[in-house]
Motif scaffolding. Structure first.
Motif, PDB file in Angstrom:
ATOM      1  N   ASP A  43       0.836  -1.317  -0.196  1.00  0.00           N
ATOM      2  CA  ASP A  43       0.048   0.076   0.091  1.00  0.00           C
ATOM      3  C   ASP A  43       0.843   1.110   0.181  1.00  0.00           C
ATOM      4  N   VAL A  44       2.356   1.175   0.193  1.00  0.00           N
ATOM      5  CA  VAL A  44       2.770   2.339   0.481  1.00  0.00           C
ATOM      6  C   VAL A  44       2.878   3.452  -0.394  1.00  0.00           C
ATOM      7  N   THR A  45       2.728   3.166  -1.800  1.00  0.00           N
ATOM      8  CA  THR A  45       2.770   4.067  -2.775  1.00  0.00           C
ATOM      9  C   THR A  45       1.698   4.891  -2.946  1.00  0.00           C
ATOM     10  N   PHE A  46       0.240   4.362  -3.014  1.00  0.00           N
ATOM     11  CA  PHE A  46      -0.783   4.978  -2.803  1.00  0.00           C
ATOM     12  C   PHE A  46      -1.036   5.723  -1.592  1.00  0.00           C
ATOM     13  N   VAL A  47      -0.555   5.248  -0.507  1.00  0.00           N
ATOM     14  CA  VAL A  47      -0.991   5.874   0.799  1.00  0.00           C
ATOM     15  C   VAL A  47      -0.055   7.110   0.786  1.00  0.00           C
ATOM     16  N   GLY A  48       1.011   6.829   0.325  1.00  0.00           N
ATOM     17  CA  GLY A  48       1.979   8.110   0.256  1.00  0.00           C
ATOM     18  C   GLY A  48       1.593   9.147  -0.763  1.00  0.00           C
ATOM     19  N   ASP A  49       0.793   8.933  -1.677  1.00  0.00           N
ATOM     20  CA  ASP A  49       0.418  10.022  -2.631  1.00  0.00           C
ATOM     21  C   ASP A  49      -0.862  10.858  -2.123  1.00  0.00           C
ATOM     22  N   ALA A  50      -1.446  10.423  -0.950  1.00  0.00           N
ATOM     23  CA  ALA A  50      -2.585  10.985  -0.468  1.00  0.00           C
ATOM     24  C   ALA A  50      -1.964  12.447   0.043  1.00  0.00           C
ATOM     25  N   HIS A  87      -2.076  10.250   5.331  1.00  0.00           N
ATOM     26  CA  HIS A  87      -1.655   8.895   5.025  1.00  0.00           C
ATOM     27  C   HIS A  87      -1.824   7.983   6.300  1.00  0.00           C
ATOM     28  N   LEU A  88      -2.788   7.058   6.317  1.00  0.00           N
ATOM     29  CA  LEU A  88      -3.347   6.196   7.486  1.00  0.00           C
ATOM     30  C   LEU A  88      -2.854   5.075   7.359  1.00  0.00           C
ATOM     31  N   VAL A  89      -1.914   4.211   8.444  1.00  0.00           N
ATOM     32  CA  VAL A  89      -1.144   3.293   8.333  1.00  0.00           C
ATOM     33  C   VAL A  89      -1.547   2.553   9.478  1.00  0.00           C
ATOM     34  N   SER A 143       8.162  -3.262   6.638  1.00  0.00           N
ATOM     35  CA  SER A 143       9.276  -2.326   6.770  1.00  0.00           C
ATOM     36  C   SER A 143       9.249  -0.902   5.836  1.00  0.00           C
ATOM     37  N   GLU A 144       8.764  -1.211   4.635  1.00  0.00           N
ATOM     38  CA  GLU A 144       8.932   0.082   3.688  1.00  0.00           C
ATOM     39  C   GLU A 144       7.896   1.128   4.037  1.00  0.00           C
ATOM     40  N   VAL A 145       6.591   0.529   4.397  1.00  0.00           N
ATOM     41  CA  VAL A 145       5.568   1.485   4.696  1.00  0.00           C
ATOM     42  C   VAL A 145       5.759   2.090   6.124  1.00  0.00           C
ATOM     43  N   MET A 146       6.406   1.525   7.183  1.00  0.00           N
ATOM     44  CA  MET A 146       6.680   1.802   8.467  1.00  0.00           C
ATOM     45  C   MET A 146       7.662   2.951   8.223  1.00  0.00           C
ATOM     46  N   CYS A 147       8.931   2.668   7.481  1.00  0.00           N
ATOM     47  CA  CYS A 147       9.916   3.786   7.237  1.00  0.00           C
ATOM     48  C   CYS A 147       9.303   5.082   7.001  1.00  0.00           C
ATOM     49  N   ARG A 148       8.293   4.955   5.784  1.00  0.00           N
ATOM     50  CA  ARG A 148       7.613   6.171   5.219  1.00  0.00           C
ATOM     51  C   ARG A 148       6.917   7.056   6.620  1.00  0.00           C
ATOM     52  N   ALA A 149       6.003   6.052   7.193  1.00  0.00           N
ATOM     53  CA  ALA A 149       4.914   6.512   8.298  1.00  0.00           C
ATOM     54  C   ALA A 149       5.943   7.198   9.292  1.00  0.00           C
ATOM     55  N   TYR A 150       7.040   6.339   9.892  1.00  0.00           N
ATOM     56  CA  TYR A 150       7.937   7.100  11.085  1.00  0.00           C
ATOM     57  C   TYR A 150       8.537   8.235  10.764  1.00  0.00           C
ATOM     58  N   ASP A 151       8.944   8.257   9.594  1.00  0.00           N
ATOM     59  CA  ASP A 151       9.762   9.466   8.920  1.00  0.00           C
ATOM     60  C   ASP A 151       8.879  10.595   8.886  1.00  0.00           C
ATOM     61  N   ASP A 152       7.715  10.505   8.614  1.00  0.00           N
ATOM     62  CA  ASP A 152       6.670  11.496   8.386  1.00  0.00           C
ATOM     63  C   ASP A 152       7.026  12.775   7.795  1.00  0.00           C
ATOM     64  N   ALA A 153       7.624  12.629   6.714  1.00  0.00           N
ATOM     65  CA  ALA A 153       8.294  13.632   5.801  1.00  0.00           C
ATOM     66  C   ALA A 153       7.382  15.059   5.852  1.00  0.00           C
ATOM     67  N   ASP A 154       6.096  14.876   5.704  1.00  0.00           N
ATOM     68  CA  ASP A 154       5.235  15.840   5.478  1.00  0.00           C
ATOM     69  C   ASP A 154       4.447  16.209   6.453  1.00  0.00           C
ATOM     70  N   GLY A 155       4.502  15.517   7.602  1.00  0.00           N
ATOM     71  CA  GLY A 155       3.761  15.811   8.740  1.00  0.00           C
ATOM     72  C   GLY A 155       2.312  15.243   8.677  1.00  0.00           C
ATOM     73  N   ARG A 156       1.888  14.443   7.730  1.00  0.00           N
ATOM     74  CA  ARG A 156       0.745  13.929   7.647  1.00  0.00           C
ATOM     75  C   ARG A 156       0.454  12.523   7.807  1.00  0.00           C
ATOM     76  N   TRP A 157       1.471  11.685   8.333  1.00  0.00           N
ATOM     77  CA  TRP A 157       1.541  10.536   8.409  1.00  0.00           C
ATOM     78  C   TRP A 157       0.498  10.070   9.664  1.00  0.00           C
ATOM     79  N   VAL A 158      -0.203   9.074   9.774  1.00  0.00           N
ATOM     80  CA  VAL A 158      -1.369   8.901  10.878  1.00  0.00           C
ATOM     81  C   VAL A 158      -0.980   7.268  11.037  1.00  0.00           C
ATOM     82  N   VAL A 159      -0.282   7.261  12.300  1.00  0.00           N
ATOM     83  CA  VAL A 159       0.198   5.506  12.514  1.00  0.00           C
ATOM     84  C   VAL A 159      -0.676   5.107  13.548  1.00  0.00           C
TER      85      VAL A 159
END
Length: 410
Positions: A327-334, A338-340, A346-362
């Motif tokens: 799911d990492v690509t389309f969730v990252g496109d939001a 980005h709800l995870v 690993s890949e999706v949780m790296c994106r989620a915890y890095d939270d580059a745009d401040g919009r990741w919801v884990v």
């Protein structure tokens, strides 16, 4: 007296006029979310929904298995089919997948037998070795002896053979028949107690499925707020459609692996294509980058090779939710949230915890959440799924490397 009453009822000079917009639908406060996740999601509803007065219908897109439900509904259907002799014997097991190995063909032929006619139901309910081989190939891409079940070349960000293999297992059935199996499996799985398992061959598999109440509420709230809500799954589309109705999402808004039908309306081992990939044997399913392609093509009308590329903000979901690397690509496109759900992928949780745009919801899984992962996610070295199947570092949009991330939400 009338004049005085009228004057008293009039708004004070300079007071702001009443807001004519309707109040925004609210997420239930009776359903627990982790931390401030409810507030974050509510903010996106408030800002992007019809109550914001923006016009148009923003899109929300969700994976299905282990995102909207606990446990995999396609696996539940396979389990039911194996216990009720609903898999039809193929002329050759090699015909079921473009990548099936000789070892897998031999293992399936030996375990499932050749005594029933081609096209007739295999007696899997009484042949545990056959059931074991099918489940082992579906779950791990290997035979019961440990041999690779699939080999060859495929883009590992567009497909995985054992996912594509499930609809191919149902070749020869009509969509109506497969839907009926899914309905029977759904009734059985919803009736089983939480935590229930069953034994198929030597495999222990979940016997229950549950809709997550929080996700049902989120989808209902988004729809009331004017969002177009879609399901995008790497499961079989007739199966996913049976389940998505339970959260108010119709077939037109359900996207999954779409099998090509023969002239008699029966499922074949071919799939519909996406972007610049035509009808195929499983090379382009809704998997990792494939989910982006199917969203771009089916929701936004993007054609050709461009469907594989990230679109501008107006042509991307406002809210997207998933639980795994698929799911990492389309969730990252939001663009809004980005709800995870944390399943330690690993890949999706790296994106989620890095939270580059401040919009990741884990959020932890709502039922039976996983314990903390003991070691950091290897984001800087090997968390990214490369197209050739190797592993590499996860990179931000600017090319910088995501550092390893601790597992903190559980």
């Amino acid at each position: 007296m009338v004049a005085a009453a009228t004057a008293a009822a009039a708004p004070a000079a300079g007071a702001a006029p009443a807001d004519p917009r309707p109040a925004c639908p609210q997420l239930s406060r009776h359903l627990p979310w982790y931390g401030d996740n409810r507030a974050h999601l509510q903010q996106v509803v408030d800002e992007r929904g019809s109550c914001a007065g923006r016009g148009g219908r923003p899109v929300a897109a969700f994976d299905w298995d282990n995102t909207v439900t606990k446990n995999d509904v396609t696996d539940a259907t396979v389990s039911w089919a194996l216990r009720h002799d609903r898999i039809l014997r193929p002329e050759s097991w090699r015909d079921t997948s473009a990548w099936l190995t000789d070892a897998a063909d031999s293992a399936l032929t030996e375990a499932c037998g050749t005594d029933v006619p081609v096209g007739a139901p295999l007696p899997t309910s009484t042949r545990p070795r056959c059931t074991d081989e099918i489940l082992e190939i579906r779950e791990g891409g290997r035979t019961m002896s440990g041999a690779a079940a699939f080999a060859g070349h495929w883009d590992h960000r567009r497909t995985v053979p054992q996912y594509a293999w499930v609809p191919q297992l149902f070749a020869g059935h009509t969509v109506a028949e497969l839907s009926s199996y899914a309905r029977s499996a759904r009734a059985e799985a919803l009736a089983a107690p939480v935590g229930a398992t069953r034994t198929l061959g030597t495999h222990t598999v979940p016997a229950y499925v549950r809709y997550y109440d929080q996700q049902r509420d989120l989808i209902r709230t988004l729809r009331r707020a004017g969002f177009d809500v879609y399901i995008v799954s790497a499961g079989s589309e007739p199966v996913t459609e049976v389940w998505s109705r339970g959260v108010g999402v119709d077939a037109r808004h359900t996207i999954a692996i779409r099998s090509v039908l023969d002239r008699h309306g029966r499922i074949t081992t071919w799939n519909q294509g996406c972007g610049d990939v035509p009808e195929n044997r499983g090379e382009a399913i809704p998997y990792i980058d494939g989910k982006r392609c199917w969203i771009n093509q089916e929701i936004y009308g993007v054609e050709g090779a461009a469907a594989w590329e990230r679109q501008d903000r107006r042509h991307r979901p406002a809210v997207a939710g998933g639980d795994a690397d698929t799911d990492v690509t389309f969730v990252g496109d939001a663009t809004g949230a980005h709800l995870v759900l944390n399943r330690n992928k690993s890949e999706v949780m790296c994106r989620a915890y890095d939270d580059a745009d401040g919009r990741w919801v884990v959020n932890p899984m709502f039922i039976d959440p996983l314990p903390p992962k003991p070691d950091p996610y290897p984001c800087s070295t090997s968390a990214y799924n490369e197209p050739d199947g190797s592993r590499g570092p996860v990179l931000r949009d600017d090319g910088s490397v995501v550092p390893d991330q601790e597992d903190t939400v559980h």
